[in-house]
Design a protein around this motif. Sequence first.
Motif, PDB file in Angstrom:
ATOM      1  N   ALA A 189      -2.030  -0.895   6.160  1.00  0.00           N
ATOM      2  CA  ALA A 189      -2.314  -0.770   4.746  1.00  0.00           C
ATOM      3  C   ALA A 189      -3.716  -1.092   4.430  1.00  0.00           C
ATOM      4  CB  ALA A 189      -1.657  -1.997   3.740  1.00  0.00           C
ATOM      5  N   ASP A 235     -10.326   3.384   3.624  1.00  0.00           N
ATOM      6  CA  ASP A 235     -10.613   4.537   3.476  1.00  0.00           C
ATOM      7  C   ASP A 235     -10.963   4.791   1.984  1.00  0.00           C
ATOM      8  OD1 ASP A 235     -10.453   4.977   6.108  1.00  0.00           O
ATOM      9  OD2 ASP A 235      -8.523   5.666   6.252  1.00  0.00           O
ATOM     10  N   ALA A 236      -9.939   4.151   1.129  1.00  0.00           N
ATOM     11  CA  ALA A 236     -10.018   4.579  -0.370  1.00  0.00           C
ATOM     12  C   ALA A 236     -11.390   3.914  -0.954  1.00  0.00           C
ATOM     13  CB  ALA A 236      -8.882   4.012  -1.109  1.00  0.00           C
ATOM     14  N   ASP A 293       0.157   5.671  -0.260  1.00  0.00           N
ATOM     15  CA  ASP A 293      -0.764   6.577  -0.412  1.00  0.00           C
ATOM     16  C   ASP A 293      -2.050   6.266  -0.435  1.00  0.00           C
ATOM     17  OD1 ASP A 293       1.288   8.525  -0.512  1.00  0.00           O
ATOM     18  OD2 ASP A 293       1.474   8.278  -2.582  1.00  0.00           O
ATOM     19  N   GLU A 294      -2.331   5.267   0.264  1.00  0.00           N
ATOM     20  CA  GLU A 294      -4.060   4.776   0.316  1.00  0.00           C
ATOM     21  C   GLU A 294      -4.431   3.897  -0.636  1.00  0.00           C
ATOM     22  OE1 GLU A 294      -6.628   7.651   1.883  1.00  0.00           O
ATOM     23  OE2 GLU A 294      -5.832   7.853   4.000  1.00  0.00           O
ATOM     24  N   SER A 335      -6.365  -0.780   6.298  1.00  0.00           N
ATOM     25  CA  SER A 335      -7.036   0.533   6.705  1.00  0.00           C
ATOM     26  C   SER A 335      -7.203   1.511   5.663  1.00  0.00           C
ATOM     27  CB  SER A 335      -6.612   1.062   8.110  1.00  0.00           C
ATOM     28  OG  SER A 335      -7.263   2.064   8.583  1.00  0.00           O
ATOM     29  N   GLY A 336      -6.037   1.924   5.029  1.00  0.00           N
ATOM     30  CA  GLY A 336      -5.918   2.952   4.225  1.00  0.00           C
ATOM     31  C   GLY A 336      -6.738   2.667   2.837  1.00  0.00           C
ATOM     32  N   ALA A 337      -6.640   1.182   2.534  1.00  0.00           N
ATOM     33  CA  ALA A 337      -7.454   0.604   1.393  1.00  0.00           C
ATOM     34  C   ALA A 337      -9.110   0.773   1.745  1.00  0.00           C
ATOM     35  CB  ALA A 337      -7.396  -0.772   1.212  1.00  0.00           C
ATOM     36  N   SER A 354       0.588  -1.349  -0.093  1.00  0.00           N
ATOM     37  CA  SER A 354       0.214   0.087  -0.126  1.00  0.00           C
ATOM     38  C   SER A 354       0.906   1.221   0.215  1.00  0.00           C
ATOM     39  CB  SER A 354      -0.882   0.036   1.215  1.00  0.00           C
ATOM     40  OG  SER A 354      -1.791   1.183   1.243  1.00  0.00           O
ATOM     41  N   GLU A 369      -9.903  -5.418   6.119  1.00  0.00           N
ATOM     42  CA  GLU A 369      -8.876  -5.343   6.874  1.00  0.00           C
ATOM     43  C   GLU A 369      -8.350  -6.705   6.992  1.00  0.00           C
ATOM     44  OE1 GLU A 369      -7.523  -3.517  11.418  1.00  0.00           O
ATOM     45  OE2 GLU A 369      -9.344  -3.087  10.269  1.00  0.00           O
TER      46      GLU A 369
END
Length: 388
Positions: free
Chosen positions: A213, A219-220, A40-41, A215-217, A38, A138
């Motif tokens: 990572a 959000d995306a 930058d999300e 968690s960022g995905a 991952s 997640e």
Amino acid sequence: MSITPIITFKAGICDVDSSSRPYKVHASPRPGYIYLYSEDELLHFCWRERSAPIDQPELDLVMVPTDGHFVPYDPKTQPNDATKPNARVFVLKFLSSSQRHLFYLQSKPQGRNGDPRWFSPRDLKIGEIVDKLLQGEEVDVARELASINNSDNDDRRGDDDDEPMEDIEGHGGSNDPHGGAGAGGVDPGATGGDIREEGESAREGGADGARAAASGATDAATAVRNFLDSLKGGSGAGANQGEGKLYPLLSDLLTPPVTIPMVQLASEEQVDELLSFLPPAILVFSQQADQGDTTAEPTAAAIQAAKEAMSLGQKKALLEKVLRSPQFHQSLTSLTMAIRDGGLPSIADALSINVENGGYLRGGQMPLGGGDAVEAFVEGVKRSVQGK
């Protein structure tokens, strides 16, 4: 660039020859890794040769959450006369595109009888983990792998050596719901196998790194869904009216063989107009890659200075790099998904594109959807350009 993989495992890549029917799929003999990370999300799905640096993958796909699926190829779903794969084959496919990528696991088969087609519980868990990550979920990779008992039908534990790899030949087309060109077989000798981490650091990163990572995905994924919902204007009717006619995706229409020659033949005025659509930071950073801090927002003066400093050749090279980038392809994919899902009226209005009937079904207020909407968008672009 520092890359911490979420998960890494040994796999070979397949080359698809679609120049004739039936399609032929050739298994590259090069030892390789599939790995996900991952940045930058955004989730990256990568393949590289094992001898290549981790930051230089041959295949680097920026994945739109929920668009991709990583599934084991099931020969039982294919016609009886189709060549059956003689390996553990996984297919990376997309909801928004007919594109397919095929891979096969490369370590020794785990079944007692040495059947190279048999997916061990660990093989299936690896595919399940990758698929969950592609959905933006997640995943605690270390815990998921630790929960698998791989001893069933397995008398080769610890034997992770590679076997020789040979070609795959198969039948099918890009519209095959079970993998298109992947509807094929692998000649004897091509094999699949177990997980292979990128050393202890990647093994440890599979736990904490995956959670961060993913968690960022997530959000995306939320951002993409909210964007699509906003385009629908609160009405999901357009998304449920069916696929309608078949029509190429924007990413299929605007491929590098189509777009790159246009840039190469463009005049300086046309090139400057194209550059005006790029984020200003790209122009500035392309000139200041080795000059101090490139994280600050560029000023208007810096943007103008960057344009004046670039020769015509440099400008064209920058545009070609953008047109070849995974980010450009994924942006086209996202735009196609939004248009197909009922967002045509809002998108056409925002881009000042003259689409027929405002992007709605004739005589009603229901947005066009599926291939009909994409065709209306493309025809609207043509009409808008011709009207200038």
